[in-house]
Each structure stands twice: as C-alpha cells, then as structure tokens.
Design a protein around this motif. Structure first.
Motif, PDB file in Angstrom:
ATOM      1  N   LEU A  80     -14.659  35.438  87.606  1.00  0.00           N
ATOM      2  CA  LEU A  80     -15.452  34.257  87.941  1.00  0.00           C
ATOM      3  C   LEU A  80     -14.430  33.062  87.903  1.00  0.00           C
ATOM      4  O   LEU A  80     -14.429  32.168  88.744  1.00  0.00           O
ATOM      5  CB  LEU A  80     -16.391  33.898  87.508  1.00  0.00           C
ATOM      6  CG  LEU A  80     -17.852  34.698  87.454  1.00  0.00           C
ATOM      7  CD1 LEU A  80     -18.610  34.680  86.366  1.00  0.00           C
ATOM      8  CD2 LEU A  80     -18.446  34.655  88.882  1.00  0.00           C
ATOM      9  N   PHE A  81     -13.589  32.981  86.875  1.00  0.00           N
ATOM     10  CA  PHE A  81     -12.390  31.792  86.737  1.00  0.00           C
ATOM     11  C   PHE A  81     -11.488  31.741  87.841  1.00  0.00           C
ATOM     12  O   PHE A  81     -11.256  30.845  88.387  1.00  0.00           O
ATOM     13  CB  PHE A  81     -11.962  32.064  85.509  1.00  0.00           C
ATOM     14  CG  PHE A  81     -11.229  30.922  84.749  1.00  0.00           C
ATOM     15  CD1 PHE A  81     -11.362  29.720  85.350  1.00  0.00           C
ATOM     16  CD2 PHE A  81     -10.594  30.953  83.724  1.00  0.00           C
ATOM     17  CE1 PHE A  81     -11.101  28.405  84.799  1.00  0.00           C
ATOM     18  CE2 PHE A  81      -9.931  29.862  83.349  1.00  0.00           C
ATOM     19  CZ  PHE A  81     -10.053  28.370  83.792  1.00  0.00           C
ATOM     20  N   ASP A  82     -11.220  32.980  88.491  1.00  0.00           N
ATOM     21  CA  ASP A  82     -10.236  33.011  89.466  1.00  0.00           C
ATOM     22  C   ASP A  82     -10.803  32.367  90.618  1.00  0.00           C
ATOM     23  O   ASP A  82     -10.205  31.565  91.372  1.00  0.00           O
ATOM     24  CB  ASP A  82      -9.925  34.297  89.811  1.00  0.00           C
ATOM     25  CG  ASP A  82      -9.166  35.167  88.637  1.00  0.00           C
ATOM     26  OD1 ASP A  82      -8.185  34.604  88.235  1.00  0.00           O
ATOM     27  OD2 ASP A  82      -9.530  36.272  88.315  1.00  0.00           O
ATOM     28  N   ARG A  83     -12.268  32.397  90.913  1.00  0.00           N
ATOM     29  CA  ARG A  83     -12.879  31.846  92.093  1.00  0.00           C
ATOM     30  C   ARG A  83     -13.157  30.441  91.962  1.00  0.00           C
ATOM     31  O   ARG A  83     -13.327  29.681  92.699  1.00  0.00           O
ATOM     32  CB  ARG A  83     -13.925  32.553  92.462  1.00  0.00           C
ATOM     33  CG  ARG A  83     -13.869  34.087  92.921  1.00  0.00           C
ATOM     34  CD  ARG A  83     -12.936  34.062  93.999  1.00  0.00           C
ATOM     35  NE  ARG A  83     -11.441  34.350  93.667  1.00  0.00           N
ATOM     36  CZ  ARG A  83     -10.344  33.813  94.509  1.00  0.00           C
ATOM     37  NH1 ARG A  83     -10.495  33.449  95.709  1.00  0.00           N
ATOM     38  NH2 ARG A  83      -9.042  34.180  94.249  1.00  0.00           N
ATOM     39  N   LEU A  84     -13.554  30.152  90.553  1.00  0.00           N
ATOM     40  CA  LEU A  84     -14.001  28.787  90.343  1.00  0.00           C
ATOM     41  C   LEU A  84     -13.123  27.799  89.801  1.00  0.00           C
ATOM     42  O   LEU A  84     -13.414  26.430  89.425  1.00  0.00           O
ATOM     43  CB  LEU A  84     -15.287  28.931  89.424  1.00  0.00           C
ATOM     44  CG  LEU A  84     -16.310  29.699  90.095  1.00  0.00           C
ATOM     45  CD1 LEU A  84     -17.474  29.936  89.054  1.00  0.00           C
ATOM     46  CD2 LEU A  84     -17.171  29.210  91.280  1.00  0.00           C
ATOM     47  N   ASP A  85     -11.929  28.347  89.397  1.00  0.00           N
ATOM     48  CA  ASP A  85     -10.557  27.207  88.928  1.00  0.00           C
ATOM     49  C   ASP A  85     -10.689  25.899  89.512  1.00  0.00           C
ATOM     50  O   ASP A  85     -10.731  24.881  88.591  1.00  0.00           O
ATOM     51  CB  ASP A  85      -9.508  27.947  88.659  1.00  0.00           C
ATOM     52  CG  ASP A  85      -8.792  28.334  89.961  1.00  0.00           C
ATOM     53  OD1 ASP A  85      -9.558  28.195  91.144  1.00  0.00           O
ATOM     54  OD2 ASP A  85      -8.093  29.273  90.099  1.00  0.00           O
ATOM     55  N   GLY A  86     -10.616  25.730  90.782  1.00  0.00           N
ATOM     56  CA  GLY A  86     -10.481  24.522  91.635  1.00  0.00           C
ATOM     57  C   GLY A  86     -11.810  23.603  91.472  1.00  0.00           C
ATOM     58  O   GLY A  86     -11.719  22.427  90.973  1.00  0.00           O
ATOM     59  N   LEU A  87     -12.857  24.082  91.512  1.00  0.00           N
ATOM     60  CA  LEU A  87     -14.176  23.396  91.447  1.00  0.00           C
ATOM     61  C   LEU A  87     -14.385  23.028  89.999  1.00  0.00           C
ATOM     62  O   LEU A  87     -15.047  21.938  89.766  1.00  0.00           O
ATOM     63  CB  LEU A  87     -15.246  24.496  92.055  1.00  0.00           C
ATOM     64  CG  LEU A  87     -16.746  23.834  91.859  1.00  0.00           C
ATOM     65  CD1 LEU A  87     -16.762  22.481  92.790  1.00  0.00           C
ATOM     66  CD2 LEU A  87     -17.812  24.724  92.443  1.00  0.00           C
TER      67      LEU A  87
END
Length: 230
Positions: free
Chosen positions: A203-210
């Motif tokens: 999840l962190f990989d997908r949401l890091d920017g947001l």
C-alpha cells in the motif's frame, strides 16, 4: 514513478487488474459514504502503518529507534489519512481539494512514468532511486499542471499561471514523497514495502505520493487554523 525497466506483458496485466480492483474498492467505499468510507480510510492507514513498521524493524537496530520510527510513521500516515477522511465529512467544499489532489498525484505518476521511459536522461537521485530521472520529474510536473488547468479551466492568463505553478508544486511534493519512501526501502534493504497488491508491491508503494501531498495539506491547514485562532 518513472521506472525505466521494461515490464513483461504478464506483469502489465497483473498491474492493470490490481489497479482496477483498487479503484473499484475505493470508489465503492466513496459511494457508500459515512462510516463505510471512514472504515476504508482507517484500514488503509492501518495497512500502511503496518508496512512502515516492517521497514522500521529492518532500519533501526534498537527498540528505542524502532519506537521512534513507529511514532514518526503514525504521525505522518495518521495525519495524512485523517486529512483525507475529514475532508469527506466537512462537505463538498473541503472534499473537492482532496479529490483534486488524488487526480493530480495520478497525473504526476503517469506523466513521470511515460516521460522517464521515453526521454530518459540524467538520474534524479540515483543513490536513493536509480530508476527515476529528471525528465520523469518534468513530465510529472507538466502532467499535473495540465490536469489542474483541465479540471479548473482558467479565465485569465494570471489564473492559468497560478494553476500551473500550483500543479508543479503538487507534483514536486508527490515525487518527494515517492523518494522518501524509496529512501526508507533502501535503508531497509527491500524492493517493496509489502506484498499485498499483486504487481504493485504494498500500500505504501502506491500511496507514497498522495500521503506526502495530504500531509503537507494537513500541515498548511493546521498552520492556518492556529493563525486564525491567534
């Protein structure tokens, strides 16, 4: 996330199907609203904090160090997710910026990916993320600015300039969040923050920017609130 490495067709298919599933679940929770949406955001926050804890255990060698990293993660991730959840319950005027933030981060990722693969060139920060390039950052900034101008068509050159600069800033913050997570993974000696999402890592990989964008937005809101109260 301007990864220059080639992907196999099976990898692309897995990533595509996983992305569709993630969007469907998020959209479903959004439509159900209320406590369903709050529960969804809470589960996301718990999942990312769990992945952060996994990284912290690899990075820190002492219990105190791990506790400190965990506390930092709870603040960073908790404040970011709380900002997004609060926006939903504060009404449409508060929700619009949160939705726009999501769309701009998506535009940034897409622009960075395709610009990085097409143009290539000098690396952005090879010691932290060897696949990211300056051209990818530029592509993400342009994509973010174009998306914001499309979402809110300007009625004057000054307005267009303002939206463009704002779009650039959102892209820079999003890419900084990406680099921050890459740094944590490099310190932990892992490729992905988790394995929950096939083809996407954690999840962190997908949401890091947001998460980075929402965190900055939360800090700005807190600062504005304290300034008004004073």
């Amino acid at each position: 996330m301007n990864d220059l490495s080639p992907l196999k067709s099976s990898d692309l298919r897995t990533r595509f199907l996983s992305a569709i599933a993630m969007v469907a679940v998020a959209f479903g929770a959004f439509l159900l609203g209320g406590y369903y949406f709050l529960t969804f955001v809470s589960l996301i926050a718990i999942g990312v904090i769990w992945e952060w804890w996994g990284l912290a255990q690899r990075i820190a060698v002492t219990p105190l160090g791990r506790a400190g990293l965990l506390a930092a993660g709870v603040i960073y991730i908790g404040l970011s997710c709380a900002m997004f959840a609060a926006s939903y319950f504060m009404g449409i005027l508060a929700l619009i910026p949160a939705v726009i933030a999501v769309l701009l981060v998506v535009a940034t990722d897409i622009g960075a990916y395709f610009a990085g693969r097409t143009i290539g060139g000098p690396k952005l920060w090879p010691r932290i993320s060897p696949n990211k390039t300056w051209s990818g950052l530029g592509g993400g900034m342009v994509a973010s600015a174009l998306a914001l101008n499309a979402l809110s068509p300007p009625d004057s050159p000054a307005r267009a300039l303002y939206l463009t600069i704002f779009g650039f800033l959102v892209a820079i913050v999003a890419q900084a969040g990406d680099l921050f997570e890459s740094r944590l993974k490099r310190l932990a000696g892992v490729k992905d923050s988790g394995t929950l999402l096939p083809g996407h890592g954690g999840l962190f990989d997908r949401l890091d920017g947001l998460l980075a964008v929402q965190f900055v937005q939360a800090l700005l809101m807190l600062f504005a609130t304290f300034a008004v109260l004073r």
